[in-house]
Enzyme design. Sequence first.
Site, PDB file in Angstrom:
ATOM      1  N   GLY A  26       0.838  -1.190   0.000  1.00 14.51           N
ATOM      2  CA  GLY A  26       0.000   0.000   0.000  1.00 14.51           C
ATOM      3  C   GLY A  26       0.874   1.241   0.000  1.00 14.51           C
ATOM      4  O   GLY A  26       2.035   1.200   0.420  1.00 14.51           O
ATOM      5  N   GLN A  63       3.039  10.020   1.234  1.00 13.62           N
ATOM      6  CA  GLN A  63       4.321   9.327   1.352  1.00 13.62           C
ATOM      7  C   GLN A  63       5.273   9.659   0.211  1.00 13.62           C
ATOM      8  O   GLN A  63       6.474   9.405   0.323  1.00 13.62           O
ATOM      9  CB  GLN A  63       4.106   7.813   1.426  1.00 13.62           C
ATOM     10  CG  GLN A  63       3.433   7.366   2.711  1.00 13.62           C
ATOM     11  CD  GLN A  63       3.245   5.871   2.721  1.00 13.62           C
ATOM     12  OE1 GLN A  63       2.248   5.354   2.230  1.00 13.62           O
ATOM     13  NE2 GLN A  63       4.225   5.167   3.274  1.00 13.62           N
ATOM     14  N   CYS A 113       5.828   0.040   7.609  1.00 15.67           N
ATOM     15  CA  CYS A 113       5.482   1.186   6.771  1.00 15.67           C
ATOM     16  C   CYS A 113       6.689   1.569   5.928  1.00 15.67           C
ATOM     17  O   CYS A 113       7.813   1.602   6.421  1.00 15.67           O
ATOM     18  CB  CYS A 113       5.060   2.358   7.666  1.00 15.67           C
ATOM     19  SG  CYS A 113       4.580   3.831   6.767  1.00 15.67           S
ATOM     20  N   LEU A 114       6.435   1.859   4.653  1.00 12.99           N
ATOM     21  CA  LEU A 114       7.516   2.283   3.766  1.00 12.99           C
ATOM     22  C   LEU A 114       8.157   3.589   4.231  1.00 12.99           C
ATOM     23  O   LEU A 114       9.314   3.850   3.917  1.00 12.99           O
ATOM     24  CB  LEU A 114       6.994   2.417   2.334  1.00 12.99           C
ATOM     25  CG  LEU A 114       6.511   1.121   1.688  1.00 12.99           C
ATOM     26  CD1 LEU A 114       5.873   1.410   0.326  1.00 12.99           C
ATOM     27  CD2 LEU A 114       7.626   0.103   1.574  1.00 12.99           C
ATOM     28  N   HIS A 160      -4.560   1.417   7.287  1.00 13.74           N
ATOM     29  CA  HIS A 160      -3.221   1.992   7.416  1.00 13.74           C
ATOM     30  C   HIS A 160      -3.026   3.148   6.426  1.00 13.74           C
ATOM     31  O   HIS A 160      -2.554   4.225   6.800  1.00 13.74           O
ATOM     32  CB  HIS A 160      -2.189   0.881   7.166  1.00 13.74           C
ATOM     33  CG  HIS A 160      -0.769   1.313   7.232  1.00 13.74           C
ATOM     34  ND1 HIS A 160       0.074   0.943   8.254  1.00 13.74           N
ATOM     35  CD2 HIS A 160      -0.014   2.067   6.388  1.00 13.74           C
ATOM     36  CE1 HIS A 160       1.279   1.456   8.035  1.00 13.74           C
ATOM     37  NE2 HIS A 160       1.251   2.142   6.905  1.00 13.74           N
ATOM     38  N   GLU A 161      -3.413   2.926   5.167  1.00 17.01           N
ATOM     39  CA  GLU A 161      -3.210   3.962   4.145  1.00 17.01           C
ATOM     40  C   GLU A 161      -4.152   5.152   4.339  1.00 17.01           C
ATOM     41  O   GLU A 161      -3.758   6.298   4.136  1.00 17.01           O
ATOM     42  CB  GLU A 161      -3.342   3.369   2.743  1.00 17.01           C
ATOM     43  CG  GLU A 161      -2.347   2.267   2.426  1.00 17.01           C
ATOM     44  CD  GLU A 161      -0.895   2.611   2.708  1.00 17.01           C
ATOM     45  OE1 GLU A 161      -0.510   3.801   2.614  1.00 17.01           O
ATOM     46  OE2 GLU A 161      -0.126   1.690   3.025  1.00 17.01           O
ATOM     47  N   HIS A 220      -2.774   7.441   6.799  1.00 19.19           N
ATOM     48  CA  HIS A 220      -1.771   8.352   6.231  1.00 19.19           C
ATOM     49  C   HIS A 220      -2.427   9.631   5.707  1.00 19.19           C
ATOM     50  O   HIS A 220      -1.867  10.717   5.843  1.00 19.19           O
ATOM     51  CB  HIS A 220      -1.023   7.689   5.068  1.00 19.19           C
ATOM     52  CG  HIS A 220       0.183   6.911   5.475  1.00 19.19           C
ATOM     53  ND1 HIS A 220       1.286   7.478   6.065  1.00 19.19           N
ATOM     54  CD2 HIS A 220       0.463   5.590   5.358  1.00 19.19           C
ATOM     55  CE1 HIS A 220       2.196   6.540   6.299  1.00 19.19           C
ATOM     56  NE2 HIS A 220       1.712   5.388   5.877  1.00 19.19           N
TER      57      HIS A 220
END
Length: 172
Positions: free
Chosen positions: A46, A51, A95-96, A137-138, A141
Amino acid sequence: MATRPILILPEPILRKVAVPIATIDERVKTLAKDMLETMYDAPGVGLAAPQIGVGERIIVVDPVTEDEEEPRPMVLVNPEVIAASEETKVWEEGCLSIPDYTEDVIRPACVTVAYLDLDGNRREVEADGLLAVVLQHEIDHLNGVLFIDYLSRLKRERVTKRFTKQARQATV
């Protein structure tokens, strides 16, 4: 399509609320393609626009868990959780934007998310398992929330300090 750099904590945009997308045009479609390419390249399941430094409400997800499965990319414009189960599930998240760090997070086990597709059609998806976790999660963000915000204050502060220190050292 282009792979874009993924921003790392403590980048300020990761803590800002993203703005809704008013019109789905070629710019938004190109952004979605770039986000998918960036997500797959990372690799991740994701990615939210903040991000990659874009403060708009768009996410991409593809929670394929087995190598032999075909990719099933989803692009969600202006997504919002419209229903969540009372039942919760613990899932190890990463997380990225917080690389090489994972922790268990408790979230609703099932969610319903409303969004616009790239043709501007309103859609809904009911999700459980990994897809439910990734969507929540996304969407977090887009609201300036990171998965570390679900941890104890002590753990959150440790992670934040570590990444702030790394960012300072990278600029020296």
